[in-house]
Design a protein around this motif. Structure first.
Motif, PDB file in Angstrom:
ATOM      1  N   TYR A 199       5.675   3.606  -1.003  1.00  0.00           N
ATOM      2  CA  TYR A 199       4.860   2.390  -0.840  1.00  0.00           C
ATOM      3  C   TYR A 199       5.486   1.496   0.216  1.00  0.00           C
ATOM      4  CZ  TYR A 199       2.674   3.679  -5.244  1.00  0.00           C
ATOM      5  OH  TYR A 199       2.001   4.358  -6.230  1.00  0.00           O
ATOM      6  N   ASP A 203       0.811  -1.226   0.000  1.00  0.00           N
ATOM      7  CA  ASP A 203       0.000   0.000   0.000  1.00  0.00           C
ATOM      8  C   ASP A 203       0.844   1.275   0.000  1.00  0.00           C
ATOM      9  OD1 ASP A 203      -2.191  -1.633   0.158  1.00  0.00           O
ATOM     10  OD2 ASP A 203      -2.418  -1.422   2.332  1.00  0.00           O
ATOM     11  N   ALA A 204       0.232   2.355  -0.474  1.00  0.00           N
ATOM     12  CA  ALA A 204       0.886   3.666  -0.461  1.00  0.00           C
ATOM     13  C   ALA A 204       1.095   4.135   0.976  1.00  0.00           C
ATOM     14  CB  ALA A 204       0.038   4.675  -1.232  1.00  0.00           C
ATOM     15  N   HIS A 251       6.376   8.989  -4.760  1.00  0.00           N
ATOM     16  CA  HIS A 251       5.319   8.145  -4.187  1.00  0.00           C
ATOM     17  C   HIS A 251       5.990   7.093  -3.312  1.00  0.00           C
ATOM     18  CE1 HIS A 251       2.374   9.473  -7.338  1.00  0.00           C
ATOM     19  NE2 HIS A 251       3.495   9.662  -7.997  1.00  0.00           N
TER      20      HIS A 251
END
Ligand code: DCP
Length: 153
Positions: A102, A85-86, A100
């Motif tokens: 994760y 998941d982020a 981003h």
């Protein structure tokens, strides 16, 4: 010949960044294992050298974020991970790159500092004690969420 000269002139007049049509996305891995997260100490550029980051790198054309994360961790740490998941919100750098983070789980291998100065596993308490000046600026906002993830782990 005039046309060719014009083409060559306009191409070389452009900066390297303007001709860089790679995706703007950068992925970074929060490898969590046994209640600790792996941070890596950058070796370059000079302004970031010695600062801790979530290891990762730029996404290539046609590559998913998950695939880029697996590739970058293989290249930089010599280990196999699975992307999850982020973590937190994406962060936009002044140069337009978008980072981003994760979560990632170790699948095989032992992470090694192949391209970094050092690697270190941090507990939530270690993160809370960490001086933010020693963290890569773009990664600072992720620290509170990493603490929550580790507290829950
Ligand atoms: N970055 C960051 N925080 C991270 C990971 C990266 O702020 N946790 C930034 C630093 C760079 C950009 O993202 O400005 C790209 O990161 P890397 O240099 O680590 O990635 P690459 O090795 O893929 O870059 P390049 O292909 O340009 O050498």
């Amino acid at each position: 010949f005039v046309m060719m000269g014009w083409l060559i002139a306009t191409r070389s007049a452009r900066g390297a960044e303007e001709t860089d049509d790679r995706p703007k996305d950068v992925v970074a891995a929060a490898v969590v294992d046994a209640g600790r997260v792996l941070l890596a100490q950058r070796a370059h550029p000079v302004e970031l050298a010695g600062k801790w980051e979530l290891p990762g790198g730029r996404v290539e054309s046609g590559e998913t974020h998950a695939a880029a994360l697996v590739r970058e961790i293989r290249e930089e740490l010599g280990a196999e991970v699975e992307a999850g998941d982020a973590v937190g919100k994406p962060v936009t750098l002044p140069n337009g790159l978008v980072l981003h983070a994760y979560r990632a789980r170790l699948r095989a291998g032992t992470p090694a500092a192949l391209e970094h100065l050092d690697l270190q596993w941090f507990t939530a308490d270690d993160l809370r004690r960490l001086d933010l000046d020693d963290v890569v600026p773009a990664d600072r906002d992720w620290i509170p969420e990493l603490c929550i993830i580790l507290d829950d782990a």
